[in-house]
Motif scaffolding. Sequence first.
Motif, PDB file in Angstrom:
ATOM      1  N   THR A 179      -3.804   7.051  13.452  1.00  0.00           N
ATOM      2  CA  THR A 179      -4.253   5.662  13.599  1.00  0.00           C
ATOM      3  C   THR A 179      -5.223   5.277  12.490  1.00  0.00           C
ATOM      4  OG1 THR A 179      -3.999   5.814  16.008  1.00  0.00           O
ATOM      5  CG2 THR A 179      -5.370   4.026  15.165  1.00  0.00           C
ATOM      6  N   GLY A 180      -6.131   6.209  12.159  1.00  0.00           N
ATOM      7  CA  GLY A 180      -7.079   5.942  11.081  1.00  0.00           C
ATOM      8  C   GLY A 180      -6.390   5.779   9.745  1.00  0.00           C
ATOM      9  N   GLU A 181      -5.408   6.647   9.466  1.00  0.00           N
ATOM     10  CA  GLU A 181      -4.682   6.526   8.205  1.00  0.00           C
ATOM     11  C   GLU A 181      -3.889   5.222   8.145  1.00  0.00           C
ATOM     12  OE1 GLU A 181      -2.310  10.003   7.980  1.00  0.00           O
ATOM     13  OE2 GLU A 181      -3.966  11.321   7.350  1.00  0.00           O
ATOM     14  N   PHE A 182      -3.269   4.855   9.278  1.00  0.00           N
ATOM     15  CA  PHE A 182      -2.532   3.597   9.310  1.00  0.00           C
ATOM     16  C   PHE A 182      -3.449   2.406   9.047  1.00  0.00           C
ATOM     17  CE2 PHE A 182      -1.140  -0.103  11.802  1.00  0.00           C
ATOM     18  CZ  PHE A 182       0.094  -0.346  11.208  1.00  0.00           C
ATOM     19  N   GLU A 183      -4.603   2.404   9.682  1.00  0.00           N
ATOM     20  CA  GLU A 183      -5.542   1.299   9.479  1.00  0.00           C
ATOM     21  C   GLU A 183      -6.052   1.276   8.047  1.00  0.00           C
ATOM     22  OE1 GLU A 183      -8.538   1.789  12.401  1.00  0.00           O
ATOM     23  OE2 GLU A 183      -7.291   1.076  14.077  1.00  0.00           O
ATOM     24  N   ALA A 184      -6.283   2.488   7.480  1.00  0.00           N
ATOM     25  CA  ALA A 184      -6.725   2.539   6.088  1.00  0.00           C
ATOM     26  C   ALA A 184      -5.660   1.984   5.154  1.00  0.00           C
ATOM     27  CB  ALA A 184      -7.073   3.978   5.706  1.00  0.00           C
ATOM     28  N   ALA A 185      -4.376   2.324   5.422  1.00  0.00           N
ATOM     29  CA  ALA A 185      -3.287   1.795   4.603  1.00  0.00           C
ATOM     30  C   ALA A 185      -3.198   0.279   4.729  1.00  0.00           C
ATOM     31  CB  ALA A 185      -1.972   2.455   5.016  1.00  0.00           C
ATOM     32  N   GLU A 186      -3.369  -0.203   5.951  1.00  0.00           N
ATOM     33  CA  GLU A 186      -3.345  -1.656   6.153  1.00  0.00           C
ATOM     34  C   GLU A 186      -4.471  -2.341   5.385  1.00  0.00           C
ATOM     35  OE1 GLU A 186      -1.285  -3.746   7.844  1.00  0.00           O
ATOM     36  OE2 GLU A 186       0.102  -2.071   8.047  1.00  0.00           O
ATOM     37  N   GLN A 187      -5.641  -1.755   5.425  1.00  0.00           N
ATOM     38  CA  GLN A 187      -6.763  -2.330   4.693  1.00  0.00           C
ATOM     39  C   GLN A 187      -6.529  -2.290   3.188  1.00  0.00           C
ATOM     40  OE1 GLN A 187      -9.360  -3.931   5.957  1.00  0.00           O
ATOM     41  NE2 GLN A 187      -8.571  -3.617   8.031  1.00  0.00           N
ATOM     42  N   GLN A 188      -5.940  -1.168   2.712  1.00  0.00           N
ATOM     43  CA  GLN A 188      -5.644  -1.063   1.292  1.00  0.00           C
ATOM     44  C   GLN A 188      -4.611  -2.110   0.879  1.00  0.00           C
ATOM     45  OE1 GLN A 188      -4.292   2.784   0.128  1.00  0.00           O
ATOM     46  NE2 GLN A 188      -4.326   2.341  -2.063  1.00  0.00           N
TER      47      GLN A 188
END
Length: 279
Positions: A181-190
């Motif tokens: 979930t954290g990686e997905f959110e980080a990708a979304e933010q990027q």
Amino acid sequence: MRIIRFPIYVLRPFERGIKETLGKYSAFIMPGLGFQLPIFQLVRVRDVREHTMDIQPQPVITKDNVEIRVDGVMWVRPHPDEESIKRTFYNIDNWKRAVTQLAMTNLRQEFGDLTLDESLVAREKIADNLQTVLNTYADEWGLTVSKVEIMQIDPPEDIKRAMHKQKTAEQERRAMRLLATGEFEAAEQQKLAMVQRAEGEREASIRVAEGKAEAIRLVNESAQRYFQGNAQALKQMEMTEASLRENAKIVITEHGISPTLLLGSLPVSVQSEDHPSKR
């Protein structure tokens, strides 16, 4: 319970008693000073405070056939009224043992109706049900079960190891889920950052292009406003500069170098020394 055989006695505030005369009930004794006839009379005293009683550890079998060990504690007190005190003496021989045995029997029944997983999370429910059942019988003995608590639920060692492995796997799965979930959110933010950056660059390019267009527009307006009608003079000055650069012959007047004499209305042409001028 204590028995008083002396002629003079004193009951404390938390005690109630009964007096028997020649083996028959004759009076209810309240706290304070009292008298009796030895040999003919006898006073029995009951403590009406809360009594803390342990439910000893015992094996029970759950609904899914798992044997576990459980124990608990309960608080019981006799009612202080006359009728209840009489019941504690005449309706039961040893009320503490009776309540304890009743609690152990019904405790096995409560756990037998639940699976292991349900038992581990149903302490309060089991305690409430046990208290209700105990009070149903205890009232006949002049007692009140104030509270019941389940203290320990101890599964076998192999069940503990299996539960530990299950809990560990669940924690690892939860950790992996949180990481994903954290990686997905980080990708979304990027991605959002890249979109914002592209939008900014596009906006900047538009602003630069608009600035250049505005500059060209201003130059054109200035040229039309300040150089209109002077194109011939400008051309003469450019050709004079070219003639000087090529070492051509020029006409000098009292007013200096006159492009008008060279390129004005006179039919004069300016050439270099290798090619003389002609009229």
